[in-house]
Design an enzyme around this catalytic site. Structure first.
Site, short mmCIF file in Angstrom:
data_model
loop_
_atom_site.label_atom_id
_atom_site.label_comp_id
_atom_site.label_asym_id
_atom_site.label_seq_id
_atom_site.Cartn_x
_atom_site.Cartn_y
_atom_site.Cartn_z
N CYS A 145 23.97 -34.00 43.87
CA CYS A 145 24.10 -34.66 42.58
C CYS A 145 23.01 -35.70 42.31
O CYS A 145 22.85 -36.15 41.19
CB CYS A 145 25.49 -35.31 42.48
N HIS A 291 24.93 -40.05 36.65
CA HIS A 291 25.46 -38.74 37.02
C HIS A 291 26.90 -38.66 36.55
O HIS A 291 27.69 -39.59 36.76
CB HIS A 291 25.37 -38.57 38.54
N ASN A 321 31.62 -32.31 35.98
CA ASN A 321 30.54 -32.69 36.89
C ASN A 321 29.67 -31.46 37.14
O ASN A 321 30.08 -30.53 37.83
CB ASN A 321 31.16 -33.21 38.18
#
Length: 359
Positions: A145, A291, A321
């Site tokens: 990520c 993020h 996500n």
């Protein structure tokens, strides 16, 4: 936009900002600030299938309220049958090039940040070929990520040193491939997508698009978020003592409590470090772009930095996500909608497996 990114202010404030940025350059940390490149194009492509919280309720012990309250997610996009990470990446990259005046053959480098490639040997070269970047060198970068943020910093250094002039950074992941769809603690979180940014060189210090950066990793905490390989040693053949590992990768595992604690502690700190390297303060920031892991993390970080919640850029409710794709996907949408404008200062942070984090 420029970027710790600089990409709305009224005219008077914009004038004040130019003076402040000149002062910031004088205070900035050499080597980690005012990099000689700027962003000139962005693009994004989400997975083709939309899976709502209501869809998950049909086969999983969960409900819309439980998911939204804990994460802010209402749906996620999943890659379709017959599609690929390469397809999503090519679409996002083509959008990033569109209207920039940079032809595909003038791209010098393609960096593809992904932890879920179609080909374990890497997808970057095939993506570069598909968009017509026939003169570019290309490689994959794996940092989960944090991947897009790390890829952006890596690309900026190739430009700053004069090695390359035009660099395309793509963040793409399809973690839906690696989920245990019976585990509501992880399966509800992730979606698939790709986002891209074209960076180009600038010789004017005042035109820098990467004002400051900082990156960290801590392997002592890697157990909290991982996608492990599962060994299975089998005999090579009759009469041969040696064995060969014929295992496979398992499913993504996460200690949600520890990852949440890590994020709310480390992300505000690294943003302060990056803004300090740029000679700026968190109060100079127009937008906070994190993020897209969890809306509660975003709100906690904003509160810690004293950035109003309406200054958070987020699209987690729609996409969930998307790992390395989440930052460029959210940025591309914010630019397309007119929310983010040229001259805005964006504090950006990626964080995730490794554990790794940066701004």
């Amino acid at each position: 936009p420029r970027s710790p990114f600089r990409a709305s202010r009224p005219p008077a404030a914009a004038s004040d900002a130019r003076t402040d940025l000149a002062e910031a350059q004088a205070r900035a940390v050499p080597g980690k600030s005012w990099v000689g490149c700027r962003a000139v194009g962005t693009g994004a492509m989400a997975g083709q299938q939309v899976v709502s919280n209501a869809d998950l309720e049909k086969f999983m012990e969960t409900d819309d309220e439980w998911i939204r309250t804990r994460t802010g997610i209402g749906s996620r996009h999943i890659i379709a049958d017959g599609s690929s990470i390469k397809d999503l990446s090519v679409a996002a990259a083509a959008q990033a090039l569109e209207g920039t005046g940079v032809a595909p053959e003038d791209v010098d480098l393609v960096v593809l940040a992904t932890s879920s490639p179609d080909d374990l040997f890497g997808d970057a070269a095939s993506v570069a070929s598909a968009i017509g970047a026939t003169n570019a060198v290309a490689f994959d970068l794996t940092a989960a990520c944090s991947g897009f943020l790390f890829g952006l910093v890596t690309a900026s250094q190739f430009i700053h040193t004069g090695a390359y002039r035009n660099v395309l950074v793509v963040g793409a992941d399809a973690l839906s491939r690696w989920l245990d769809w019976d585990d509501r603690n992880t399966a509800v979180l992730f979606g698939d997508g790709a986002g891209a940014m074209l960076l180009t060189a600038t010789d004017a210090p005042g035109e820098s698009g990467v004002l400051g950066f900082q990156m960290h990793s801590d392997g002592k905490r890697y157990e909290n978020l991982k996608l492990p390989y599962q060994n299975e040693h089998l005999p090579l053949g009759e009469g041969v003592e040696a064995t060969a590992d014929r295992g496979r990768y398992g499913c993504l595992t996460m200690n949600g409590r520890e990852v949440y604690k890590f994020a709310v502690e480390e992300v505000p700190r690294v943003i302060r470090e990056a803004t300090a390297n740029a000679g700026l303060e968190p109060g100079d920031v127009d937008w906070l772009l994190l993020h897209q892991a969890n809306i509660r993390i975003m709100e906690s970080v904003a509160k810690s930095l004293k950035i109003p919640s309406d200054r958070i850029l987020h699209n987690i409710a729609e996409y969930g996500n998307t790992s390395a794709a989440s930052i460029p996907l959210a940025l591309a949408e914010a630019i397309r909608s007119g929310k983010v404008k040229k001259g805005d200062i964006i504090a950006c942070a990626g964080f995730g497996a490794g554990l790794s984090w940066g701004s």
